[in-house]
Design an enzyme around this catalytic site. Sequence first.
Site, PDB file in Angstrom:
ATOM      1  CB  CYS A  86      60.014  24.693  59.948  1.00 51.54           C
ATOM      2  SG  CYS A  86      60.699  26.320  60.330  1.00 51.54           S
ATOM      3  CG  HIS A 203      57.194  25.861  56.219  1.00 46.69           C
ATOM      4  ND1 HIS A 203      56.603  25.375  57.362  1.00 46.69           N
ATOM      5  CD2 HIS A 203      58.146  26.726  56.641  1.00 46.69           C
ATOM      6  CE1 HIS A 203      57.160  25.923  58.424  1.00 46.69           C
ATOM      7  NE2 HIS A 203      58.100  26.754  58.019  1.00 46.69           N
ATOM      8  CD  GLU A 205      53.925  23.278  56.192  1.00 41.04           C
ATOM      9  OE1 GLU A 205      54.811  22.658  55.577  1.00 41.04           O
ATOM     10  OE2 GLU A 205      54.185  24.122  57.074  1.00 41.04           O
TER      11      GLU A 205
END
Lengths: 240, 87
Positions: A86, A203, A205
């Site tokens: 990002c 994302h 994560e």
Amino acid sequence: MNIGVVVFPGSNCDHDCVHILSDVLGQKAIEVWHKETSLSGVDAVILPGGFSYGDYLRTGAIARFSPVMAAIKQFSAEGGMVLGICNGFQILLEAGLLPGAMLRNTSLHFICKDVYVRVENAATPFTGRCEPWQVLKLPIAHADGNYYTDEVTLSQMKANAQVVFRYCTPEGKIMPEANPNGSLDNIAGIRNAAGNVLGMMPHPERCAEDVLGNDDGRLIFLSMLDALKKAVLQPKTVGV
Amino acid sequence: MVGGWGEKVKAKIHVTLKPGILDPQGKAIEQALATLGYSSASNVRMGKYLELDLNEKDKVKAEVEVKAMCEKLLANTIIEEYRYELV
């Protein structure tokens, strides 16, 4: 493995990355403050999401001049793995480590939702655990994810298989309706020509553990760890 | 006397998206103008305006510096173009 997670003023996904790497995957995550000038002892580095320097001027435009960026350029020039997520992707673009630039989402909205991306290149150090054309469900959260590059660069990127992720339907179809932000060619993630630097808007994560109900993102980190282990086993090329 | 030799130089810089690059903000503004009845307005492009003082008396040197600032930081020349005036 020792994975560096860079912390810029305004990073806000750094702890998520550290959590996944250390608590979920059992690696050593090292937070690297943006004033650091060295990445010694780090096997790979992640530039996390967030709003570095408040996104002033342009996303990533000021962070790219942080002292740590010189070390990251050096690290990537030596073949080190760099993942930008990002805002991290936006910084890598501004730093010239990846080609192209980000424009405002065509809707002008900050978009925060799950999207589907298709793995266009499963033979990268970041996607080795994925099947070719595998569809991943990953969350996005950005206002400037509308990827742009000129036609010549796009054709070069396609020829080098540098487009790694493209927004798609849940069934894996690439179409305008599946494009959340107006990104050129539905591009969600790209790598550099050498293959050791990846930038992605989604994302991973935020979806890398079972308890969250989606662990598709784990594939990205596991792929990186596979590639790092393989690199350790192989003797370094003479002269590098 | 403003802007003459021996004065501080002020740079006025405009950064805009290159022609042909989609400008979603410009489009939204254009639609708002149309809603207000200004239907004659078209091709709205939104940009940034920056102003800065340079501690440099020589305008030629100042111009070199401003150009470098634009290229390195103030504009992303992949998507943006810039123009400036020194006063």
